[in-house]
Design an enzyme around this catalytic site. Structure first.
Site, PDB file in Angstrom:
ATOM      1  N   GLU A 285       1.008   1.666   0.620  1.00  0.00           N
ATOM      2  CA  GLU A 285       0.321   1.896   1.897  1.00  0.00           C
ATOM      3  C   GLU A 285       1.230   2.246   3.078  1.00  0.00           C
ATOM      4  O   GLU A 285       0.780   2.233   4.231  1.00  0.00           O
ATOM      5  CB  GLU A 285      -0.576   0.688   2.259  1.00  0.00           C
TER       6      GLU A 285
ATOM      7  N   GLU B 100      -7.319   1.144  -5.169  1.00  0.00           N
ATOM      8  CA  GLU B 100      -7.643  -0.173  -4.599  1.00  0.00           C
ATOM      9  C   GLU B 100      -9.037  -0.135  -4.009  1.00  0.00           C
ATOM     10  O   GLU B 100      -9.384   0.821  -3.305  1.00  0.00           O
ATOM     11  CB  GLU B 100      -6.673  -0.569  -3.469  1.00  0.00           C
TER      12      GLU B 100
END
Length: 885
Positions: free
Chosen positions: A463, A560
């Site tokens: 991320e 995710e």
């Protein structure tokens, strides 16, 4: 000198394998086992185990309680703020003067320490993920004292941040709700050990992996690694083998290398000459093309075939070193190419030339204290992933590079691994010392892990592209270039460069989520890393109704996504007291590390369920826990089924989804989280649902503007003949109201296809006395062989609005069948979300959380430890939805 039999056995095990009758090249002494540990001011001294950590030593000696009990993560902060010292006195059980070189090897030190041997400083450590080798030839004697003086990781990280004066490197601290420590991005240590939104803050100190002394003459094998390579043009397999030697002989060493893989009728001999110093030997071994090589396949697509290989180095003067290992053959490609009718590029993996839909979850560290993560625990958790029809786990970049046993089990079980490098949710410094440490870390981990067929992709970070480009840290536009430059330096000019040099056998992606090839095109960082037309996405939405599939992105790959739930009461009970047992207790708020998480769960529950109505506070708590698990399971089911049915279609320019990895598989402690496995391995309702929604053959139902569709999904390796059965049940009867089935049709392998569509009003009208509120639809696929899909269902209204749903009286008769127990269930009424629970008895059921539409059903229980019928009868509880009202 005489040795005891146990010490002799230990030394023999630790020696490299030598040819019969050949002189020994080296001797090895393990320094595992008992050490002494003392606090910074010397007021506390105690025995400790290596591998291990300070927290575990304190717990074992009774100085502290279970660190996970109640508020102990706060009560025991003093441990990580102190500077501890590990010490050990030892004798060398061989004549040290007979050896040209002696090294002290640490496979893992956690994390910042000064190393002293016989009071002489011999080196420093500052990276949990590096292997350290210190030359102690001039310092070591027959009797020795070894000391590691640790610095608090919390204080070290703060010092490093403070010393970085040119500009800040955010984030400074985690959100307050996480009760964590600051500046974790300045220390090469498990990032989540300073806290995360699912885990506590326990910044450990200790020697967390093996430590040993190695003495050798002439030359020594430092490491040995290899990669299988397939030549598409010649259709021949070969092996690239790399061996690193330390040659301490003043003259060159000549000899032969014999590589042998008997089952592949492959044996090749090479002549080598090793010059003094550190030397790399690279060999290219062609596999006999007249023998069929069986490839390694992911779970559900074939066998996990491996071959025994030996590599024998026969050197001058009769010296030899032999290594034995397992070699697997498989290819992996990441396909990013244009798609007809869609902007952007595909993003999917081919294994051995076959496009495979990646089904699975994300792996986090299994414990805050790695010495508690045993081989048995790893097998339990990984077997549970496989039992839920998963074929992939992403080893998330805020934890650790897992222990060797983890990857060995993944190889054996056919679990594909998406392996992140350990950088997560932060920007990082790029100073000289930090980068030198990172380069050594990355090179070491690639060499350690690259021969595992289970690892199919390296990921640069978690991320961090999104963090930078979506401006999580409110960086001024005028300063952005500094951080973009740091990002490119770290992940592209260093990590990527090392990966490409060390491992050509698998792809590398810079970040997750990323736009893949598009991010590269935009200068390694994409304006919108969440673009569903490229790469992978992470998606979380706790506010909108999760039963509405239209809120989910029809992306290429979703690595995710998820929803929280609470672990079962039997799991929480072990780390709490009676005053903690309510949803709004101080303990419940303390354990929740995601801001607003407890309220978000109630919000999602409220869309389709009534909240519990018991007058007993403890029962209300247990019922609320049950409802959070129902909600989580149902939410992730709807979302996953949406991704799986999107694999073969482009709708309004979007689709061709080829991966669904929900967040997260496992828990690090007993707390609310996104996990489907509780701390210790107990299956939540979500994990039982995953066994269904990841099934290789599955029908999926959904609605769009009153039109009801059923898609058929197949992850099978070949086409099969199948038929679809659709049934309508009323909530008030155990007899199905209507049933219909299709003709047999060909279910294409690796496809998602529309099988059935009907307007809901017509469906209900054709079934007599049925309304949305009074009926529910079930459906399943059966084939002309023994194979059939799980029975799936579609709710026509919220469960809070049903008509005719009564409280079910469910009984169970338990009988033992070998090592398994059968639970013969009988119900008085249709029962949604039937939950069978045996408290803390370790094991799992064959099914759970199911919709019971028939009067009787048999469910099996597989115990993980010996138990008895009477023990199960005593612990057994059954709950279904109407029991909580």
């Amino acid at each position: 000198m005489r040795f005891g039999p146990l010490l002799l056995l230990l030394l023999l095990l630790l020696l490299p394998l030598c040819g019969a009758g050949s002189p020994a090249l080296s001797r090895s002494l393990s320094l595992r086992g008992g050490w002494r540990i003392r606090s910074g001011n010397g007021s506390l001294e105690l025995p400790g185990e290596v591998p291990g950590c300070v927290h575990s030593a304190l717990r074992r000696r009774g100085f502290i309680q279970d660190p996970y009990y109640r508020f102990n993560d706060l009560n025991y902060r003093w441990i990580s703020l102190d500077n501890w010292t590990y010490s050990k006195n030892f004798k060398i059980p061989f004549n040290i003067s007979n050896w040209q070189k002696v090294n002290l090897i640490f496979e893992g030190v956690d994390t910042v320490a000064k190393v002293l041997l016989n009071n002489v400083p011999i080196g420093k450590t500052d990276n949990m993920f590096k292997r350290y080798s210190f030359d102690i030839t001039s310092v070591v004697s027959n009797v020795n004292s070894l000391e590691l003086r640790f610095q608090s990781p919390v204080l070290y990280a703060a010092q490093q941040s403070k010393a970085h004066t040119s500009y800040s490197v955010p984030p400074d601290c985690p959100p307050l709700v996480q009760k964590g420590q600051c500046h974790v991005n300045f220390i090469r240590k498990e990032q989540s050990s300073f806290s995360w939104d699912w885990g506590p803050s326990f910044p450990t100190q200790g020697i967390w992996k093996d430590v040993r002394i190695e003495a050798y003459n002439i030359c020594h094998l430092n490491y040995f690694t290899f990669s299988p390579i397939y030549d598409n043009h010649t259709q021949v397999w070969s092996l690239e083998i790399e061996s690193s030697f330390d040659v301490v002989s003043p003259k060159p060493i000549s000899g032969q290398v014999i590589v042998s893989i008997p089952k592949l009728q492959t044996q090749q001999t090479y002549s080598i000459e090793l010059q003094p110093g550190e030397r790399i030997v690279e060999l290219f071994v062609k596999i006999n093309k007249n023998v069929t090589v069986e490839t390694w396949w992911p779970r559900g697509h074939g066998h996990q075939t491996g071959y025994n290989m030996t590599i024998l180095f026969k050197l001058v003067r009769g010296l030899s070193i032999e290594k034995s290992t397992k070699v697997y053959f498989r290819t992996v490609e990441l396909i990013e190419e244009p798609i007809e009718g869609s902007q952007g590029l595909s993003f999917y993996f081919k294994i051995n030339g076959l496009p495979i839909f990646l089904k699975g979850s994300n792996w986090i560290p299994a414990d805050s204290f790695q010495d508690r993560v045993t081989s048995d625990l790893l097998r339990l958790l990984l077997q549970s992933a496989v039992d839920a029809n998963m074929n992939t786990l992403r080893v998330w970049g805020g934890g650790i590079y897992e222990q060797d046993e983890f990857y060995r089990l993944c190889d054996e079980l056919g679990i594909m691994v998406w392996q992140d490098f350990m950088f997560a949710c932060a920007l990082y410094p790029t100073g000289r010392d930090f980068m030198n440490s990172v380069r050594a870390e990355v090179a070491h981990q690639i060499r350690r892990l690259k021969y595992h067929p289970s690892i199919i992709v390296w990921g640069g970070n978690n991320e961090n592209e999104a963090a930078l480009m979506m401006n999580w840290y409110n960086i001024r536009a005028s300063e952005l270039h500094t951080y973009i430059n740091d990002y490119v330096v770290l992940y592209v000019k260093n990590i990527r460069k090392i990966v490409l040099a060390e491992d050509s056998s698998r792809p590398f992606i810079i970040s997750s989520p990323t736009n893949g090839a598009e991010s590269i095109k935009e200068g390694w960082l994409s304006v919108n890393p969440y673009d569903s037309n490229f790469g992978d996405v992470h998606f979380y939405d706790y506010i909108n109704d999760c039963w509405n599939w239209k809120v989910f992105p029809k992306a290429r790959f979703v690595s995710e996504y998820g929803y929280q739930s609470w672990p079962s009461f039997s799991t929480l009970e072990k780390v709490s007291s009676k005053e903690d047992w309510s949803y709004n207790s101080k303990f419940s708020l303390h354990r929740q590390h995601h801001a607003g998480g407890n309220d978000e769960m109630l919000l999602q529950i409220g869309f389709h369920f009534k909240l519990p109505e018991s007058t007993d506070p403890l029962q209300t708590f247990k019922d609320t826990i049950y409802l959070t698990q129902v909600m989580q399971a149902q939410c992730v089911k709807v979302e996953t089924e949406f991704y799986r049915r999107s694999r073969s279609e482009i709708v309004r320019g979007q689709g061709y989804t080829m991966g669904a990895l929900y967040w997260q598989l496992n828990d690090i402690w007993q707390a609310p989280s996104w996990a489907s496995l509780e701390y210790g391995g107990k299956w939540k309702m979500l994990h039982y649902f995953a066994r269904h929604f990841f099934a290789p053959l599955l029908p999926v139902g959904f609605e769009d503007q009153d039109l009801f569709f059923i898609y058929g999904l197949s992850d099978l390796s070949s086409d099969c003949k199948a038929k679809l059965t659709v049934r309508i049940h009323t909530w008030s009867s155990l007899e199905p109201l209507c049933s219909s089935e299709t003709e047999y049709f060909v279910m294409k392998a690796g496809k998602a296809v529309l099988l059935y569509e009907e307007f809901v009003p017509i469906l209900l009208e054709n079934c007599g006395n049925c309304t949305r509120r009074s009926c529910v639809v079930s459906f399943y696929l059966s084939t002309d062989s023994q194979l059939s899909s799980p029975t799936n269902y579609h709710f026509l209204s919220s469960l809070s609005e049903t008509v005719g749903l009564h409280k079910a009286h469910i009984t169970a008769v338990i009988s033992q069948q070998g090592n398994t127990f059968a639970f013969d269930l009988e119900t008085s009424a249709v029962a949604p979300f039937v939950w069978l629970d045996v408290g803390s008895i370790p094991g799992r059921f064959s099914d759970n959380g199911f919709l019971m539409t028939e009067r009787t059903r048999t469910v099996l229980f597989y115990p993980w430890q010996p138990t008895s019928k009477s023990e199960l009868e005593q612990s057994f509880r059954v709950t279904s939805l109407m029991d909580i009202y």
